[in-house]
Scaffold this active site. Structure first.
Site, PDB file in Angstrom:
ATOM      1  N   HIS A 164       0.840  -1.189   0.000  1.00 56.43           N
ATOM      2  CA  HIS A 164       0.000   0.000   0.000  1.00 56.43           C
ATOM      3  C   HIS A 164       0.882   1.249   0.000  1.00 56.43           C
ATOM      4  O   HIS A 164       2.102   1.165   0.103  1.00 56.43           O
ATOM      5  CB  HIS A 164      -0.884   0.039   1.249  1.00 56.43           C
ATOM      6  N   GLU A 227       3.403  -0.178   3.899  1.00 58.64           N
ATOM      7  CA  GLU A 227       3.050   1.195   3.537  1.00 58.64           C
ATOM      8  C   GLU A 227       4.304   1.850   2.970  1.00 58.64           C
ATOM      9  O   GLU A 227       5.289   2.054   3.673  1.00 58.64           O
ATOM     10  CB  GLU A 227       2.548   1.966   4.762  1.00 58.64           C
TER      11      GLU A 227
END
Length: 347
Positions: A164, A227
């Site tokens: 992500h 992330e």
């Protein structure tokens, strides 16, 4: 160039165009016949070494990106990985399932259409049957279960790397989240995260509805959510910033991972969350406040009618503050650092 070759050389472009291979062109070989590929669904591609048919590798890796449609950097990284594997320019030493998640949102340049896809797994999509995202959540659960059903059950044989990018800046530009399963956290995963140059790891303490929670609990995978940087449009990412994660994923896929190449990440454990209860919700955190910003004991961070969130510990850090979520959803995670005790307990 034939349609399957176009698909493998530009998996992202092929998927965004809505192209689907003909029934007789949904599998084949590439990389000088060393890799067998199988198109399984829109944005879902299985790659396996041909050597596996004669007793080859036992590791199975699911690599996913685009569960949020606007998180483009890891989507591009996965498309380039498929290209390089197909051309024989990257090694494949495992079963690999590549998934591009919320394709319609990717086309729109949005995070999602109706509902956050990464809150609909572990069957939660059944609660929103009319949501645009519900069928995709069901399809991605099925794809993961089908893939891992054919995987080895040995220790360290099942992996899921779900990539992500964050909405806002972070004190740690690249960090990971590990799902709660009730089992001890894996040293192999922490070493891989160090190899990927991940600076911090966030440990969940309750079960969730993310894709990595689903594969960890339902499929027995060593799973993490990565992330990587901030949300940007396609074509505007500096992918060199994520070379550590990209190279570590390629080593994992090649089967060449060994001792960690980087320092172990710092560890933070969730101790609470801020929940938006109504449209009257107020979050006293500006858009400029990065993820992992620390707050001192007694600080008021949120208010919603009679609800208040005050910092209880000497220091708590906030992650994913987002006052625009729908009522009933998480508007921020609160964490404290637990590096020493966590690393001492790794299995």
């Amino acid at each position: 160039m034939s349609e399957p070759n176009i698909m493998l050389s530009d998996f992202l472009g092929y998927t965004l165009a809505g192209t689907r291979p003909a029934a007789n062109e949904r599998d084949g070989t590439c990389a000088n016949a060393q890799v067998r590929w199988s198109w399984q669904d829109d944005g879902v591609l299985l790659l396996e070494p041909v050597s596996r048919e004669t007793g080859g590798p036992t590791r199975s890796v699911l690599a996913s990106a685009g569960i949020h449609g606007d998180e483009t950097a890891p989507i591009e990284l996965l498309s380039y990985l498929v290209r390089d594997l197909a051309a024989g320019e990257a090694a494949l030493g495992c079963r690999l399932l590549v998934i591009l998640g919320n394709i319609d949102a990717m086309r729109d340049g949005n995070r999602y259409r109706d509902d956050d896809l990464n809150r609909l797994f572990s069957g939660r999509y059944r609660e929103v049957p009319h949501s645009h995202e519900a069928p995709r959540a069901a399809a991605l659960e099925e794809a993961a279960q089908r893939f891992f059903a054919a995987a080895s059950g040995g220790a360290g044989a099942r992996w899921h790397i779900d990539m992500h990018t964050a909405i806002r800046a972070s004190a740690f530009e690249q960090f990971a989240l590990l799902p709660h399963t009730g089992e001890a956290f894996s040293r192999a995963m922490f070493e891989w995260l160090g190899d990927a140059r991940i600076s911090a790891v966030l440990l969940h303490t309750t079960k969730g509805n993310t894709y990595s929670h689903f594969t960890a609990q339902a499929c027995g995978a060593q799973a993490c959510t990565l992330e990587l940087g901030k949300v940007r449009p396609f074509g505007e990412n500096d992918l060199a910033r994520f070379a550590g994660a990209d190279e570590a994923l390629r080593r994992l896929v090649a089967g060449t991972i060994g001792p960690a190449h980087g320092p172990m990440p710092r560890v933070f454990t969730v101790i609470g969350q801020i929940t938006k209860q109504s449209d009257a919700f107020e979050l006293f955190v500006t858009k400029e406040v990065p993820n992992f910003t620390p707050f001192a004991q007694g600080t008021l961070l949120a208010r919603d009618g009679q609800y208040r969130y005050f910092v209880q510990h000497d220091e708590e850090r906030i992650v994913f503050p987002n006052p625009t979520v729908k009522p009933g959803l998480r508007a921020g995670l609160m964490v404290v650092e637990t590096t020493d005790e966590t690393l001492a307990r790794l299995a």
